[in-house]
Design a protein around this motif. Structure first.
Motif, PDB file in Angstrom:
ATOM      1  N   CYS A  43       0.693  -1.098   0.287  1.00 52.85           N
ATOM      2  CA  CYS A  43       0.023   0.111   0.035  1.00 52.85           C
ATOM      3  C   CYS A  43       1.112   1.642   0.282  1.00 52.85           C
ATOM      4  O   CYS A  43       1.640   1.072   0.513  1.00 52.85           O
ATOM      5  N   ARG A  44      -0.004   2.118  -0.447  1.00 54.38           N
ATOM      6  CA  ARG A  44       0.625   3.585   0.058  1.00 54.38           C
ATOM      7  C   ARG A  44       0.902   3.909   1.520  1.00 54.38           C
ATOM      8  O   ARG A  44       0.456   4.018   2.325  1.00 54.38           O
ATOM      9  N   ILE A  45       1.811   4.989   1.359  1.00 54.33           N
ATOM     10  CA  ILE A  45       2.124   5.799   3.084  1.00 54.33           C
ATOM     11  C   ILE A  45       0.599   5.823   3.415  1.00 54.33           C
ATOM     12  O   ILE A  45      -0.092   5.745   4.333  1.00 54.33           O
ATOM     13  N   PHE A  65      -8.017  -1.588   2.184  1.00 51.51           N
ATOM     14  CA  PHE A  65      -7.939  -0.094   2.167  1.00 51.51           C
ATOM     15  C   PHE A  65      -8.739   1.020   0.547  1.00 51.51           C
ATOM     16  O   PHE A  65      -9.754   0.396  -0.203  1.00 51.51           O
ATOM     17  N   ARG A  66      -9.051   2.351   0.842  1.00 50.70           N
ATOM     18  CA  ARG A  66      -9.655   3.370   0.485  1.00 50.70           C
ATOM     19  C   ARG A  66      -8.282   3.449  -0.635  1.00 50.70           C
ATOM     20  O   ARG A  66      -7.664   3.966  -0.386  1.00 50.70           O
ATOM     21  N   SER A  67      -8.696   3.163  -2.064  1.00 52.20           N
ATOM     22  CA  SER A  67      -7.355   3.839  -3.193  1.00 52.20           C
ATOM     23  C   SER A  67      -7.741   5.301  -3.359  1.00 52.20           C
ATOM     24  O   SER A  67      -8.922   5.466  -3.330  1.00 52.20           O
ATOM     25  N   PRO A 132       9.252   3.728   1.607  1.00 52.39           N
ATOM     26  CA  PRO A 132       7.344   3.435   1.477  1.00 52.39           C
ATOM     27  C   PRO A 132       8.001   2.766  -0.436  1.00 52.39           C
ATOM     28  O   PRO A 132       6.778   1.997  -0.639  1.00 52.39           O
ATOM     29  N   LYS A 133       7.650   3.925  -0.840  1.00 52.58           N
ATOM     30  CA  LYS A 133       7.695   3.118  -2.910  1.00 52.58           C
ATOM     31  C   LYS A 133       8.530   2.324  -2.507  1.00 52.58           C
ATOM     32  O   LYS A 133       8.182   0.965  -3.378  1.00 52.58           O
ATOM     33  N   TRP A 156      -4.205  -5.749  -6.081  1.00 52.32           N
ATOM     34  CA  TRP A 156      -3.931  -5.312  -5.090  1.00 52.32           C
ATOM     35  C   TRP A 156      -3.039  -4.072  -4.667  1.00 52.32           C
ATOM     36  O   TRP A 156      -3.687  -3.517  -3.825  1.00 52.32           O
ATOM     37  N   LEU A 157      -2.929  -3.593  -5.444  1.00 50.40           N
ATOM     38  CA  LEU A 157      -2.117  -2.096  -5.462  1.00 50.40           C
ATOM     39  C   LEU A 157      -3.184  -1.359  -6.085  1.00 50.40           C
ATOM     40  O   LEU A 157      -2.831  -0.178  -6.014  1.00 50.40           O
TER      41      LEU A 157
END
Length: 189
Positions: A43-45, A65-67, A132-133, A156-157
């Motif tokens: 996930c993104r931070i 996760f909310r995209s 994180p990236k 997923w991403l």
């Protein structure tokens, strides 16, 4: 792209990901669970920082996760994680006794970055990819190298276009190294 303008790798290798996971467990529970969410889900931070109690799906062993890159606020994706990690989140963040809207980590983006940098330092991971990236890209690379279909990795991403996901198939993996090693061996006599 999986490399920056100088040609440096922007993703963690499988060995670096493993080292990161081990290092994360040496930190207190708040830092460890935050770092592990990023590593286990890609996930993104900012997506991790906005997670609430209600987004931990204990029945499905998934994190929802909310995209954030979508143009709408109601686009969600569920990413499966190990069951023992879900149990750890329940225990550490007292999920059964908190409101579903309570954030898991009421922290700033700067604090989240600091957590990841601390774990990267402990793991001995240095460079452009120690971020994180780098975890996100490392997740994508690991998933494709383990044979997860691109459409699943895309989901997923949270990628809108599969061409974004396809870049992870370009990373050098064990199979490509094995093929190249044929060039390094002298011919049989």
């Amino acid at each position: 792209m999986l490399r920056d303008r100088q040609g440096y790798r922007k993703y963690l290798t499988p060995k670096e990901r493993e080292t990161f996971l081990v290092a994360a467990d040496r930190f207190d529970d708040e830092v460890a669970t935050f770092a592990l969410v990023l590593a286990y889900t890609g996930c993104r931070i900012s997506e991790a920082l906005e997670l609430t109690v209600g987004q931990i799906d204990t029945a499905e062993s998934a994190i929802v996760f909310r995209s954030l890159k979508k143009r709408r606020d109601d686009v969600f994706r569920a990413v499966p994680v190990p069951g023992d990690f879900i149990e750890r989140l329940v225990r550490v963040h007292d999920l059964r006794n908190r409101q579903v809207s309570a954030p898991l980590w009421p922290k700033s983006r700067t604090t989240g970055w600091a957590y990841i940098k601390q774990v990267m330092a402990e793991a001995g991971v240095e460079g452009t990819h120690a971020s994180p990236k780098g975890l996100r890209h490392g997740f994508g690379v690991a998933a494709t190298q383990k044979g997860i279909p691109l459409n699943i990795v895309q989901r997923w991403l949270g990628h809108a276009d599969i061409s974004m996901t396809a870049i992870y198939a370009d990373a050098i993996g064990d199979e490509e190294r094995a093929l190249a090693s044929r060039l390094w061996r002298p011919p049989a006599a």
